[in-house]
Design a protein around this motif. Structure first.
Motif, PDB file in Angstrom:
ATOM      1  N   VAL A 159       0.876  -1.174   0.000  1.00  0.00           N
ATOM      2  CA  VAL A 159       0.000   0.000   0.000  1.00  0.00           C
ATOM      3  C   VAL A 159       0.916   1.228   0.000  1.00  0.00           C
ATOM      4  CG1 VAL A 159      -1.745   1.282   1.282  1.00  0.00           C
ATOM      5  CG2 VAL A 159      -1.826  -1.217   1.232  1.00  0.00           C
ATOM      6  N   SER A 160       0.817   2.037  -1.040  1.00  0.00           N
ATOM      7  CA  SER A 160       1.741   3.159  -1.200  1.00  0.00           C
ATOM      8  C   SER A 160       1.023   4.278  -1.943  1.00  0.00           C
ATOM      9  CB  SER A 160       2.960   2.696  -2.002  1.00  0.00           C
ATOM     10  OG  SER A 160       2.554   2.363  -3.317  1.00  0.00           O
ATOM     11  N   HIS A 161       1.730   5.348  -2.219  1.00  0.00           N
ATOM     12  CA  HIS A 161       1.115   6.423  -3.011  1.00  0.00           C
ATOM     13  C   HIS A 161       0.629   5.889  -4.354  1.00  0.00           C
ATOM     14  CE1 HIS A 161       2.124   9.800  -0.392  1.00  0.00           C
ATOM     15  NE2 HIS A 161       3.272   9.192  -0.170  1.00  0.00           N
ATOM     16  N   GLU A 162       1.333   4.895  -4.891  1.00  0.00           N
ATOM     17  CA  GLU A 162       1.017   4.390  -6.239  1.00  0.00           C
ATOM     18  C   GLU A 162       0.049   3.214  -6.233  1.00  0.00           C
ATOM     19  OE1 GLU A 162       4.191   4.573  -5.060  1.00  0.00           O
ATOM     20  OE2 GLU A 162       4.660   6.504  -5.936  1.00  0.00           O
ATOM     21  N   GLU A 163       0.005   2.465  -5.143  1.00  0.00           N
ATOM     22  CA  GLU A 163      -0.722   1.196  -5.178  1.00  0.00           C
ATOM     23  C   GLU A 163      -1.712   1.061  -4.025  1.00  0.00           C
ATOM     24  OE1 GLU A 163       0.205  -2.016  -6.961  1.00  0.00           O
ATOM     25  OE2 GLU A 163       2.346  -1.771  -7.272  1.00  0.00           O
ATOM     26  N   ASN A 164      -2.904   0.563  -4.358  1.00  0.00           N
ATOM     27  CA  ASN A 164      -3.898   0.171  -3.353  1.00  0.00           C
ATOM     28  C   ASN A 164      -4.292   1.307  -2.412  1.00  0.00           C
ATOM     29  OD1 ASN A 164      -3.980  -2.576  -4.262  1.00  0.00           O
ATOM     30  ND2 ASN A 164      -2.012  -2.882  -3.259  1.00  0.00           N
ATOM     31  N   SER A 165      -4.157   2.545  -2.888  1.00  0.00           N
ATOM     32  CA  SER A 165      -4.505   3.664  -2.012  1.00  0.00           C
ATOM     33  C   SER A 165      -5.542   4.586  -2.650  1.00  0.00           C
ATOM     34  CB  SER A 165      -3.242   4.457  -1.657  1.00  0.00           C
ATOM     35  OG  SER A 165      -2.579   4.894  -2.833  1.00  0.00           O
ATOM     36  N   ASP A 166      -6.187   4.122  -3.714  1.00  0.00           N
ATOM     37  CA  ASP A 166      -7.233   4.929  -4.351  1.00  0.00           C
ATOM     38  C   ASP A 166      -8.490   4.916  -3.478  1.00  0.00           C
ATOM     39  OD1 ASP A 166      -5.534   5.169  -6.417  1.00  0.00           O
ATOM     40  OD2 ASP A 166      -6.522   3.697  -7.711  1.00  0.00           O
ATOM     41  N   ASP A 167      -9.150   6.024  -3.389  1.00  0.00           N
ATOM     42  CA  ASP A 167     -10.471   6.099  -2.796  1.00  0.00           C
ATOM     43  C   ASP A 167     -10.574   5.336  -1.482  1.00  0.00           C
ATOM     44  OD1 ASP A 167     -13.133   6.784  -2.642  1.00  0.00           O
ATOM     45  OD2 ASP A 167     -13.801   4.997  -3.706  1.00  0.00           O
ATOM     46  N   PRO A 168      -9.716   5.651  -0.517  1.00  0.00           N
ATOM     47  CA  PRO A 168      -9.708   4.831   0.696  1.00  0.00           C
ATOM     48  C   PRO A 168     -10.916   5.079   1.586  1.00  0.00           C
ATOM     49  CG  PRO A 168      -8.192   6.639   0.946  1.00  0.00           C
ATOM     50  CD  PRO A 168      -8.754   6.750  -0.440  1.00  0.00           C
ATOM     51  N   TYR A 169     -11.454   4.011   2.114  1.00  0.00           N
ATOM     52  CA  TYR A 169     -12.602   4.052   3.019  1.00  0.00           C
ATOM     53  C   TYR A 169     -12.158   4.561   4.387  1.00  0.00           C
ATOM     54  CZ  TYR A 169     -16.904   2.184   5.114  1.00  0.00           C
ATOM     55  OH  TYR A 169     -18.107   2.034   5.742  1.00  0.00           O
ATOM     56  N   TYR A 170     -10.919   4.246   4.747  1.00  0.00           N
ATOM     57  CA  TYR A 170     -10.320   4.739   5.993  1.00  0.00           C
ATOM     58  C   TYR A 170      -9.159   5.659   5.620  1.00  0.00           C
ATOM     59  CZ  TYR A 170     -12.355   0.153   6.952  1.00  0.00           C
ATOM     60  OH  TYR A 170     -13.180  -0.925   6.974  1.00  0.00           O
ATOM     61  N   SER A 171      -8.784   6.541   6.512  1.00  0.00           N
ATOM     62  CA  SER A 171      -7.628   7.390   6.214  1.00  0.00           C
ATOM     63  C   SER A 171      -6.345   6.598   6.454  1.00  0.00           C
ATOM     64  CB  SER A 171      -7.647   8.634   7.112  1.00  0.00           C
ATOM     65  OG  SER A 171      -7.524   8.265   8.475  1.00  0.00           O
ATOM     66  N   PHE A 172      -5.272   7.019   5.811  1.00  0.00           N
ATOM     67  CA  PHE A 172      -3.973   6.397   6.066  1.00  0.00           C
ATOM     68  C   PHE A 172      -3.337   7.137   7.239  1.00  0.00           C
ATOM     69  CE2 PHE A 172      -4.793   5.369   1.595  1.00  0.00           C
ATOM     70  CZ  PHE A 172      -4.797   3.993   1.734  1.00  0.00           C
ATOM     71  N   SER A 173      -3.661   6.667   8.415  1.00  0.00           N
ATOM     72  CA  SER A 173      -3.238   7.337   9.653  1.00  0.00           C
ATOM     73  C   SER A 173      -3.352   6.317  10.779  1.00  0.00           C
ATOM     74  CB  SER A 173      -4.168   8.526   9.942  1.00  0.00           C
ATOM     75  OG  SER A 173      -5.481   8.058  10.197  1.00  0.00           O
ATOM     76  N   VAL A 174      -2.860   6.675  11.948  1.00  0.00           N
ATOM     77  CA  VAL A 174      -2.971   5.793  13.113  1.00  0.00           C
ATOM     78  C   VAL A 174      -4.454   5.576  13.436  1.00  0.00           C
ATOM     79  CG1 VAL A 174      -2.371   5.546  15.549  1.00  0.00           C
ATOM     80  CG2 VAL A 174      -0.724   6.545  13.957  1.00  0.00           C
ATOM     81  N   GLN A 175      -5.239   6.665  13.336  1.00  0.00           N
ATOM     82  CA  GLN A 175      -6.677   6.529  13.550  1.00  0.00           C
ATOM     83  C   GLN A 175      -7.310   5.657  12.461  1.00  0.00           C
ATOM     84  OE1 GLN A 175      -8.817   7.761  16.123  1.00  0.00           O
ATOM     85  NE2 GLN A 175     -10.203   6.352  15.052  1.00  0.00           N
ATOM     86  N   GLY A 176      -6.808   5.778  11.229  1.00  0.00           N
ATOM     87  CA  GLY A 176      -7.321   4.945  10.132  1.00  0.00           C
ATOM     88  C   GLY A 176      -7.123   3.467  10.427  1.00  0.00           C
ATOM     89  N   GLN A 177      -5.983   3.122  11.025  1.00  0.00           N
ATOM     90  CA  GLN A 177      -5.752   1.717  11.404  1.00  0.00           C
ATOM     91  C   GLN A 177      -6.772   1.268  12.448  1.00  0.00           C
ATOM     92  OE1 GLN A 177      -1.515   1.988  12.567  1.00  0.00           O
ATOM     93  NE2 GLN A 177      -1.093   0.625  10.835  1.00  0.00           N
ATOM     94  N   ALA A 178      -7.001   2.142  13.444  1.00  0.00           N
ATOM     95  CA  ALA A 178      -7.988   1.816  14.483  1.00  0.00           C
ATOM     96  C   ALA A 178      -9.366   1.629  13.860  1.00  0.00           C
ATOM     97  CB  ALA A 178      -8.020   2.917  15.539  1.00  0.00           C
TER      98      ALA A 178
END
Ligand code: CA
Length: 681
Positions: A316-335
């Motif tokens: 999961v990176s800027h280029e891959e698997n990060s389009d239109d994320p349902y959760y944010s890419f953040s510590v809170q997103g993991q939670a």
């Protein structure tokens, strides 16, 4: 979990510059100063997690931490929430106090080459599981053993037979698997490891240990299960598949038909690959209802950053698997991800037994910042550690066993940004999510900071827009938590979308908005009304070859890389690529036909052909349009009929028309075709 990342991703990851300048960082083995600086903000975040009310009493929170030992041997360090360095016992105790009940260790038969050099991925054999399992048992954790029955990674793409079993017949392999399981488990038992669940195989959708048919696969499951019952009669036997969008009902039927003795039907669920949470719940509920077995999510994960921390590109990176994320890419997103997936499996009911996170401790050996001081030296030292201690996903020594994957792409961790520790090994508050889910945890008063615009919708003229409109939108709060709001659409506006073309629709949020002042909040949506398609299943969304005559099994309708929707016409061939996909239609009125077709793919060689040919069989006139494939997800569109110099193909009512997709290219070529339209101009 897919372990490799493409070399192009690595190249891209290397040129991404970090947001902080890290001058003055230490570069020796012992001081993760750089990581400290980069992730201080992340470490201080306290996450918000809603209490899950319907957890069955014996529900297991857990994680796979198979790579811990190799990172530890490589000199990687772990720290608790207060910054105190942890030894192995301290590490497992931290997991326990963070709310985990169970840890999982993968076990490979013999992940070493003939000179005893480890293949990497943690060099996870039984001895590694004994070492970590002993410490985890001391910390009060349960242990799940995940036998891959291979010498290296086993997943839907590969299920390679262990070296020692390669010359065996099916029945010899069954006995070998049973004895191996028995011996491995006895080692764990003798060491006092608290094994409570044993998985017979890992993501075995397409085979196990070289066996591909269901009869053979089920015989192997049964052999493994017999050994578990003998050594650990109180432990549960799990069978594990990779994707709830696969035909689990059929899988479960095979397990029943072949009388496999098991207790848990497990699945992986990675949000960027495996469909919706609603589907996860409904599929696993159906399986539980049909089989009477317990169900579990055995793998899931989410990234807290899109940066890479070790010099090996990430899944999961800027280029891959990060389009239109349902959760944010953040510590809170993991939670949010962990609690949402746990809630989804808990919603199955009493059959739900648990949810495991995948590799929260697979941190970089040393934090690598491509623009930081001594970057080249740090990368070199990481590469040495990956080779020597197996702390990357694969070492070069795996190349003889796995030449096409590890042999080409060996390197570090593709999931260091999905760990629940930062790049310097400091526990993130997302690790506490396991504890918070049982009691609830509110970080602070929150307000809405932004609305995530819904993805554009496309459908054919004549279809009902209501079948495509989302009834919810996602918003992000100031702590990066993403939550769902119900919306209402402006029906008057929708009624004005009367022809083919692009429109903008508006909806209003009807739920209360955190921190809002009561003013209604509107959200817009791009709407694309496509021409009425004369082709049947031109978007491939029937999920099978309905409408199409496909000349060779190298091409078929799959879920691989669709342009739009869930399915596409996918092709791949070890030998020369050559196939056609065609349809015959009868013109129902006079007019001019135009068409368009989307395609992506590569490795097809110079002079490859990907074209559509439309022929009016009655007049003998035809027209065609072609594309040149340019790589993965680099979608090309045919220039309608312009290649042939004809703007459109004339037809009269009753004319017979043939539409044919023609593809040819070199051996090893691959690609997908989607959204094929033939319509009146
Ligand atoms: Ca990485």
């Amino acid at each position: 979990m897919k372990k490799k990342t493409l070399s192009s991703v690595l190249a891209a990851a290397l040129i991404i510059s970090s947001v902080l300048s890290l001058s003055g960082c230490g570069n020796d083995n012992t001081t993760p100063v750089c990581a400290d600086m980069l992730n201080t903000a992340d470490r201080e975040i306290s996450v918000s997690v809603a209490k899950i009310d319907n957890l069955p009493s014996d529900f297991l929170m857990g994680a796979d931490v198979s790579s811990y030992l190799a990172i530890d041997k490589s000199g990687g360090k772990y720290y608790d929430y207060d910054g105190k360095e942890l030894d192995m016992d301290g590490f497992f105790t931290l997991l326990k106090t963070s709310g985990l009940d169970i840890v999982r260790f993968r076990v490979w038969n013999d992940p070493y080459d003939e000179k005893g050099r480890g293949y990497g991925g943690g060099n996870c054999d039984t001895d590694a599981a004994v070492t970590m399992g002993t410490s985890a048992t001391k910390a009060g954790l349960q242990i799940m053993i995940d036998f891959h029955y291979s010498d290296f990674w086993a997943d839907p793409n590969k299920q390679m037979t262990p070296k020692a079993w390669q010359a065996m017949s099916d029945s010899e392999k069954e006995s070998a698997l049973e004895s191996y399981t028995r011996e491995s488990l006895l080692k764990l038992k003798d060491a006092g490891v608290n094994v409570t669940i044993v998985s017979i195989g890992n993501e075995t959708d397409n085979g196990m240990s070289g066996g591909t048919g269901w009869a053979e696969k089920c015989a192997l499951y049964s052999a493994g299960s017999r050994a578990v019952r003998e050594v650990f009669p109180d432990a549960l036997v799990a069978i594990h598949y990779s994707n709830p969008e696969h035909d689990y009902v059929k899988y479960a039927q095979y397990l029943t038909d072949y009388k496999v003795d098991y207790d848990i039907f497990g699945t992986s669920y990675y949000p960027y690959w495996h469909g919706t949470l609603e589907n996860l719940t409904s599929v696993m509920k159906e399986i539980a209802d049909i089989t009477g077995k317990r169900v579990m999510v055995l793998e899931t994960s989410w990234a807290y950053t899109l940066e890479d921390g070790d010099g090996n590109g990430n899944t999961v990176s800027h280029e891959e698997n990060s389009d239109d994320p349902y959760y944010s890419f953040s510590v809170q997103g993991q939670a949010d991800e962990i609690s949402s997936v746990t809630q989804a499996i808990a919603d199955v009911g009493d059959a739900a037994l648990g949810c495991l996170y995948w590799e929260p401790a697979w941190i970089p050996v040393k934090y690598y910042n491509p623009t930081g001081r001594d970057a080249a030296k740090i990368l070199e030292s990481n590469k040495k550690a990956w080779e020597k201690y197996g702390s990357g996903w694969a070492s070069s020594y795996a190349s003889a066993y796995d030449p096409e994957d590890a042999g080409v792409y060996y390197g570090g961790s593709a999931v260091d940004n999905q760990a629940l520790f930062d790049f310097g090994g400091h526990a993130l508050d997302s690790l506490n999510t396991f504890r918070y889910m049982r009691e609830g945890h509110e970080a602070e008063e929150l307000t809405l900071s932004q609305i995530i615009l819904p993805a554009p919708i496309s459908f054919e003229y004549g279809e009902d827009i209501h079948d495509y409109l989302p009834m919810t939108v996602r918003g992000e709060l100031d702590n990066k938590q993403r939550i769902t709001f119900n919306v209402e659409w402006d029906e008057e506006e929708l009624a004005s979308f009367t022809g083919v073309g692009e429109y903008t629709a508006h909806c209003t949020i009807i739920d209360e908005i955190p921190g809002g002042d009561g003013t209604p909040r509107k959200v817009m949506l791009k709407v694309n009304i496509l021409p009425e398609n004369l082709l049947v299943n031109g978007d491939m969304e029937s999920g099978d070859a309905t409408g199409w005559t496909i000349s060779d099994p190298m091409a078929g309708i799959t879920t691989d890389d669709p342009y739009r929707g869930s399915y596409s016409l996918h092709f791949w061939s070890e030998g020369q690529v050559s196939f056609t996909a065609s349809q015959n239609i009868t013109a129902d009125k006079d007019g001019e036909l135009v068409f368009s077709m989307k395609a992506q793919g590569g490795d097809m060689g110079d002079g490859h052909v990907v074209k559509a040919v439309v022929t009016n069989e009655t007049t003998g006139v035809s027209a065609e349009g072609s594309v040149t494939l340019a790589g993965w997800q680099k979608w090309q569109e045919t220039g309608s009929i312009s290649d042939a110099g004809i703007a459109a193909l004339s037809v009269s009512a009753g004319d017979k028309v043939t539409f044919e997709i023609v593809v040819s290219g070199s051996a090893g070529g691959w690609g997908t075709i989607d959204d094929v339209f033939l319509s009146y101009q």
